[in-house]
Design a protein around this motif. Structure first.
Motif, PDB file in Angstrom:
ATOM      1  N   GLN A 166       0.824  -1.204   0.000  1.00  0.00           N
ATOM      2  CA  GLN A 166       0.000   0.000   0.000  1.00  0.00           C
ATOM      3  C   GLN A 166       0.863   1.260   0.000  1.00  0.00           C
ATOM      4  N   ASP A 169       2.984   1.259  -3.563  1.00  0.00           N
ATOM      5  CA  ASP A 169       2.227   1.292  -4.812  1.00  0.00           C
ATOM      6  C   ASP A 169       0.734   1.361  -4.498  1.00  0.00           C
ATOM      7  N   PRO A 170       0.231   2.536  -4.103  1.00  0.00           N
ATOM      8  CA  PRO A 170      -1.184   2.660  -3.734  1.00  0.00           C
ATOM      9  C   PRO A 170      -2.133   2.185  -4.836  1.00  0.00           C
ATOM     10  N   ARG A 171      -1.778   2.468  -6.063  1.00  0.00           N
ATOM     11  CA  ARG A 171      -2.629   2.036  -7.173  1.00  0.00           C
ATOM     12  C   ARG A 171      -2.651   0.502  -7.281  1.00  0.00           C
ATOM     13  N   ASP A 174      -4.728  -0.869  -4.438  1.00  0.00           N
ATOM     14  CA  ASP A 174      -6.159  -0.725  -4.717  1.00  0.00           C
ATOM     15  C   ASP A 174      -6.649  -1.849  -5.626  1.00  0.00           C
ATOM     16  N   GLU A 175      -5.855  -2.174  -6.640  1.00  0.00           N
ATOM     17  CA  GLU A 175      -6.223  -3.260  -7.539  1.00  0.00           C
ATOM     18  C   GLU A 175      -6.237  -4.598  -6.794  1.00  0.00           C
TER      19      GLU A 175
END
Length: 292
Positions: A166, A169-171, A174-175
Motif C-alpha cells: 500500500q 504502490d497505492p494504485r 487498490d487493484e
C-alpha cells in the motif's frame, strides 16, 4: 477460456502465454489467476507460462463442502492443471498459500517438478505460532461468512505484511484489494478452514524436506515477520535450496517488487536449466573452524 478437470470433478480455470520450458504460477490466499500478470508478461518471452485459479476461486468451481479443500488437494490440483495442459514437467512457482502447495507438490510429485520457488511461505508453520494461526484463520473465515468479500477485503488487505504494498504502490494495492473483494466468500471461507487452518507444519516435514533433490528457491520479505524464520529453516533443511531475503518488503513479493522478484527468479531458473544449481557443498555445513 481453458479449464482443467480434477480427479474429484472440479473445474479449474487457467490461462497460458508464451513458448518454451513451462512455468506454472500458484497464487496466494488473497490472490487468484490475475495475481501473476507481471510475471506472465515477463517470463512468457522465453517460457510457456500458466496461471490458474485454485478451487474456491472464480472462475474456477467453488465446492461448498469443506472436505473438498485440503493441503494435499491443493498440491494435486497443480498436477491436474499440468495434465490438462499436457505438460509432463514444469518449474513450479508459488506465493504464500501457493508456496505451501508448491512445496507439497514437490514432495508428492518430484518427478514432475523441474524446480520449486517457494515465496512468502511459512505463516503459522512455527510450532509456537500454530494455535494462534489456526485461530486467526478461523476468524478470517468467519469474517468472510458474515461480512462478505467486498467488505472484508480492505481489512484483510491492510494487514501488517500488506501495508508495504500500500505504501509503495497505492494504485497496485487498490487493484489487489478490489480483486480480493471479487472473490467468492464461500470459497474463501472454506479455503481458510480446509487448507490454511489444517495444513501440516513445515517443521513436521523435516525428514521429507531433507530428502528433496529438486532445485528449490526460497524468497521472503524482511518485513514479513511470520515467514522469516520458516524461510531460514527451509534453507537450513533442504539441501538443494537457496534463500533470498528482499529488503523493506512484506508478503506480496511479486506485486511489491516485481522487477526484483522477476530478476532473481529468472536467474534461478537459468541456473537450473544450465545445470549450475546443485546440492549444497558438504564443506559449507561444518561448524568446526579448520586452521591447519
Amino acid at each position: 477460456m481453458a479449464y482443467a478437470r480434477t480427479d474429484d470433478g472440479i473445474k479449474l480455470y487457467y490461462e497460458e502465454a508464451g513458448d518454451g520450458t513451462p512455468i506454472i504460477w500458484v497464487h496466494e490466499f488473497a490472490g487468484d489467476w490475475r495475481s501473476w500478470e507481471s510475471q506472465m508478461r515477463f517470463f512468457s518471452r522465453r517460457h510457456r507460462c500458466i496461471t490458474f485459479s485454485a478451487r474456491g476461486y472464480l472462475p474456477s468451481d467453488v465446492p461448498h463442502k469443506q472436505d473438498m479443500y485440503s493441503q494435499e488437494r491443493a498440491a494435486r490440483d497443480i498436477a491436474c492443471v499440468l495434465d490438462a495442459a499436457k505438460i509432463d514437467k514444469a518449474h513450479i512457482v508459488g506465493l504464500s498459500m501457493g508456496g505451501f502447495a508448491t512445496l507439497h507438490f514437490g514432495l508428492m510429485f518430484p518427478e514432475r517438478a523441474l524446480s520449486l520457488t517457494v515465496a512468502g511461505s511459512g505463516y503459522g508453520a512455527e510450532p509456537a505460532q500454530a494455535s494462534s494461526f489456526v485461530a486467526a484463520s478461523l476468524k478470517a473465515a468467519e469474517q468472510f461468512d458474515t461480512l462478505g468479500s467486498e467488505k472484508f477485503a480492505p481489512i484483510y488487505a491492510s494487514g501488517a505484511s500488506r501495508v508495504q504494498l500500500q505504501n509503495k504502490d497505492p494504485r497496485g494495492w487498490d487493484e489487489f484489494a478490489r480483486q480480493l473483494g471479487e472473490h467468492d466468500a464461500v470459497g474463501s471461507a472454506l479455503t481458510m478452514r480446509g487448507v490454511q487452518a489444517r495444513r501440516p507444519s513445515l517443521y513436521s516435514l523435516e525428514e521429507q524436506l531433507r530428502r528433496i533433490q529438486i532445485p528449490v528457491f526460497i524468497v521472503a520479505g524482511d518485513e514479513d515477520d511470520h515467514c522469516l524464520q520458516p524461510a531460514i529453516y527451509l534453507k537450513q533443511t533442504i539441501p538443494t535450496s537457496g534463500l533470498l531475503i528482499m529488503p523493506k518488503t512484506g508478503h506480496t513479493l511479486n506485486l511489491e517488487e516485481p522487477d526484483t522478484f522477476n530478476r532473481y527468479v529468472w536467474d534461478f531458473l537459468s541456473m537450473v536449466e544450465s545445470g549450475k544449481w546443485g546440492m549444497r557443498d558438504p564443506r559449507a555445513t561444518s561448524e568446526i573452524l579448520k586452521v591447519d
